[in-house]
Design an enzyme around this catalytic site. Structure first.
Site, PDB file in Angstrom:
ATOM      1  N   ASP A  83      25.725 -36.108  -8.734  1.00  0.00           N
ATOM      2  CA  ASP A  83      25.827 -34.756  -8.164  1.00  0.00           C
ATOM      3  C   ASP A  83      25.185 -34.673  -6.790  1.00  0.00           C
ATOM      4  O   ASP A  83      24.091 -35.206  -6.569  1.00  0.00           O
ATOM      5  CB  ASP A  83      25.079 -33.772  -9.075  1.00  0.00           C
ATOM      6  CG  ASP A  83      26.019 -32.780  -9.728  1.00  0.00           C
ATOM      7  OD1 ASP A  83      27.169 -32.648  -9.284  1.00  0.00           O
ATOM      8  OD2 ASP A  83      25.581 -32.144 -10.701  1.00  0.00           O
ATOM      9  N   SER A 111      21.718 -30.860 -13.126  1.00  0.00           N
ATOM     10  CA  SER A 111      21.101 -30.235 -14.301  1.00  0.00           C
ATOM     11  C   SER A 111      19.799 -30.953 -14.649  1.00  0.00           C
ATOM     12  O   SER A 111      18.992 -30.433 -15.421  1.00  0.00           O
ATOM     13  CB  SER A 111      22.058 -30.277 -15.497  1.00  0.00           C
ATOM     14  OG  SER A 111      22.564 -31.582 -15.689  1.00  0.00           O
ATOM     15  N   GLU A 141      33.851 -25.091 -15.020  1.00  0.00           N
ATOM     16  CA  GLU A 141      32.690 -24.673 -15.821  1.00  0.00           C
ATOM     17  C   GLU A 141      32.707 -23.163 -16.052  1.00  0.00           C
ATOM     18  O   GLU A 141      32.940 -22.375 -15.117  1.00  0.00           O
ATOM     19  CB  GLU A 141      31.383 -25.070 -15.113  1.00  0.00           C
ATOM     20  CG  GLU A 141      30.152 -24.605 -15.894  1.00  0.00           C
ATOM     21  CD  GLU A 141      28.842 -25.235 -15.447  1.00  0.00           C
ATOM     22  OE1 GLU A 141      28.846 -26.096 -14.550  1.00  0.00           O
ATOM     23  OE2 GLU A 141      27.804 -24.855 -16.030  1.00  0.00           O
TER      24      GLU A 141
HETATM   25  O1  KIV Z   1      24.679 -30.767 -13.367  1.00  0.00           O
HETATM   26  C1  KIV Z   1      25.428 -30.934 -14.330  1.00  0.00           C
HETATM   27  O2  KIV Z   1      25.046 -31.434 -15.392  1.00  0.00           O
HETATM   28  C2  KIV Z   1      26.810 -30.508 -14.187  1.00  0.00           C
HETATM   29  C3  KIV Z   1      27.652 -30.470 -15.424  1.00  0.00           C
HETATM   30  C4  KIV Z   1      27.221 -29.339 -16.256  1.00  0.00           C
HETATM   31  C5  KIV Z   1      29.087 -30.437 -15.124  1.00  0.00           C
HETATM   32  O3  KIV Z   1      27.241 -30.177 -13.129  1.00  0.00           O
END
Ligand code: KIV
Length: 275
Positions: free
Chosen positions: A83, A45, A182
């Site tokens: 991530d 994100s 999500e």
């Molecule tokens: O990228 C992110 O912030 C996420 C969260 C919303 C779980 O994957």
């Protein structure tokens, strides 16, 4: 207490809820970590809330490593999850292990998160086999935005819901220590939460999950582009920042700042020699 992937699993067994937030830089990570959060996610994100992209698809491994390193320097007690960006694991099992390893070795993350269920189970098994804890992520997976036709709630129809439940079980069998749910109906999240032994972390997935995560800019009203329905605002930091910036501009333009209190003094003798 230092949180780890094992303490996350133990929390579910003890019936303790887990609180997570995202972070993307050192200062914010330090504030969040000192607040007693269980886990910090350096989410992709960051592409939207830090870099201004319209979605997460342009985020690269270099972006993720750069920001994960910064967050790691400000994180002591929270479990640090990073991530895996779009195309860093979908391409092959080899790419998945290689890139998960980079987030751990170069970024100093303690676990990685990747999106998908059945379609990425081989990648997940291989990463776990390489001794890297993996967090799954199903439901409204933002890297699939072009397949979904936008950021839309998933699992409303029975076939879709069944597929998401099946994916959750596949993720558990593949060895993930936790699953982000999500953008799904809360009753579907309840069914999933009750059918797996690992903690579910919800975002837009209601109250039955074992834990919750929010993007920090969303929950302190700092991200101006849009506010998802599931976000609760805990502070108006965007307004406070705008007000501080406006006051600063006014004071500079009217010679109010800097005053003597915010300036350095000089010895009078030295000064006299300068005239
Ligand atoms: O990228 C992110 O912030 C996420 C969260 C919303 C779980 O994957």
């Amino acid at each position: 207490m230092k949180n780890t992937s094992s303490t996350f699993v133990a929390a579910k067994q003890k019936g303790e809820k887990l609180a997570m937030l995202t972070a993307y830089d050192y200062s914010t990570a330090k504030i969040i970590d000192n607040s007693g959060i269980d886990g910090i996610l350096v989410g992709d994100s960051l592409g939207m809330v830090c870099l201004g992209y319209k979605d997460t698809l342009s985020v690269t491994m270099e972006d993720m490593i750069h920001h994960t390193k910064a967050v790691a320097r400000g994180t002591n007690n929270a479990l640090l999850v990073s991530d895996m960006p779009f195309m860093s694991y979908q391409t092959s099992v080899y790419d998945a292990i290689k890139n998960a390893g980079r987030l751990i070795q170069e970024g100093n993350a303690e676990a990685v998160k990747l999106e998908g269920g059945a379609s990425v189970q081989e990648q997940i098994k291989a990463i776990v086999k390489a001794q890297i804890p993996v967090m799954g992520h199903i439901g409204l997976t933002p890297q699939s935005v072009n397949i979904f036709g936008g950021f839309k709630v998933q699992g409303k129809a029975d076939e879709d819901a069944k597929k998401i439940i099946e994916d959750a079980k596949i993720l558990e069998d593949s060895g993930v220590f936790s699953i982000v749910l999500e953008g799904i109906p809360s009753k579907l999240a309840e069914i999933i939460t009750n059918s797996v032994s690992i903690p579910t972390i919800g975002i837009g997935a209601g109250k039955y999950c074992d834990g919750q995560i929010l993007v920090y800019q969303d929950m302190i009203s700092m991200f101006p582009d849009f506010k998802p329905k599931f976000v609760k605002s805990y502070a108006d930091v965007g307004d406070s920042m705008a007000s501080a910036f406006k006051t600063y501009i006014h004071e500079v333009k009217n010679s109010v700042f800097p005053d003597d209190e915010h300036s350095f003094k000089m010895n009078d003798k030295v000064l006299s020699k300068l005239y």
